[in-house]
Each structure stands twice: as C-alpha cells, then as structure tokens.
Design an enzyme around this catalytic site. Sequence first.
Site, PDB file in Angstrom:
ATOM      1  N   ASP A  11      90.539  68.303 -31.466  1.00 30.14           N
ATOM      2  CA  ASP A  11      90.845  67.565 -32.685  1.00 30.14           C
ATOM      3  C   ASP A  11      89.498  67.193 -33.309  1.00 30.14           C
ATOM      4  OD1 ASP A  11      92.375  65.882 -34.557  1.00 30.14           O
ATOM      5  OD2 ASP A  11      91.427  64.240 -33.460  1.00 30.14           O
ATOM      6  N   ASP A  13      88.757  64.545 -36.291  1.00 29.25           N
ATOM      7  CA  ASP A  13      88.545  63.137 -36.652  1.00 29.25           C
ATOM      8  C   ASP A  13      88.977  62.210 -35.515  1.00 29.25           C
ATOM      9  OD1 ASP A  13      87.743  63.955 -39.289  1.00 29.25           O
ATOM     10  OD2 ASP A  13      89.861  64.256 -39.742  1.00 29.25           O
TER      11      ASP A  13
END
Length: 179
Positions: A11, A13
């Site tokens: 991922d 952010d």
Amino acid sequence: MNELLPAVFLDRDGTIIEDVPYGTDPDKVHLFPDVRDGLTRLKAAGFHNVIITNQSGIGRGWVTPSQYSAIHARLLKLLGFDLIDGTYFCPDAPDTPSERRKPAPGMVLQAAEELGLDLRASWFIGDKTSDLECGENAGVRSILVRTGEGAKADPRAATYIAETFTDAVDFILTNSHGK
C-alpha cells in the site's frame, strides 16, 4: 516456462509514505524512515516490490491524474527508481462498483499476470483493513503495519502485525522460503 517470482505488494499512503489525504503537492511526500532500506533488503532477497493503491481522489474530482503522476514521480525519486517493479492504482470512487478497488484483488491479480508473480510466495503490507482483505482475496499473506491508520485497522486478516516497516520486512525475510 518462466519461473514465477515472489512479490511484496505495498500500500502507498500510510504504509511507505506519510498519509496526506488526497495529496496534490509533491513536496509533501515523505517516506517513512525505514522504507528505502526495507525495500532494498526485499529486492536483494529476490522479491519484486509492487505498489497497489486506491486513489479515489481522482474519481471524486479532488485530484487530477497529473497531480497523481507528480506525487508518484516524487515517490520514485525519493526511493530510487530501481526499487519499485510496478505500480497499480485504482482511481474509482468508493461508491463505484470496481473489481480493482481494494479490497477487491483486481490490481494484485493484474500485477501477478503482467509481472509473472507467484501469489503463494508473496506478501501484502498495508495499514488498512482493505489492504489486508485485498491480500486475502488474492491469496497472498498480509501484514498489518501500525503506521498510518494501522492502529484503527481490523487485524483479523493479517498473518502478522508489525509495528514498523522494518518489522514487516524482517518477518517476511524470516518466514519466506528461498526461490
């Protein structure tokens, strides 16, 4: 027949960079301190590093595609262009039916097909429940990292809960079989 390669799906952010909701300013992109070293260690161990990110700000009209591209270019500049083997993003807003938007596995499955990745030997590191569920839905083991929104995420789909990115990398390297 080509040998399938292991990967670590990441991922973006809150996992590898500080989360700036719907960020549009490349100057606000800041890596977590241990990410570059961790990605370097994963590459050295034979893993492909692949970013999998929802970017609903595009679908909502809050972030333009060129702003997303500028943020991504800044990220790659900070990391070094050789540490990321692929990036897949979904611009769909949450209310848009999508096979790509996490927790759906579409981006992971697309990356696996395009890059020749072995999902059974791969991992997903994220700070949100949707990251863990995406990994689970794709048949990948998932690690919840307690950065970003990790303290609020439901850890039930996690194979492991890591306090830091380094902790996640150490767990992967200790619990993966060689190529």
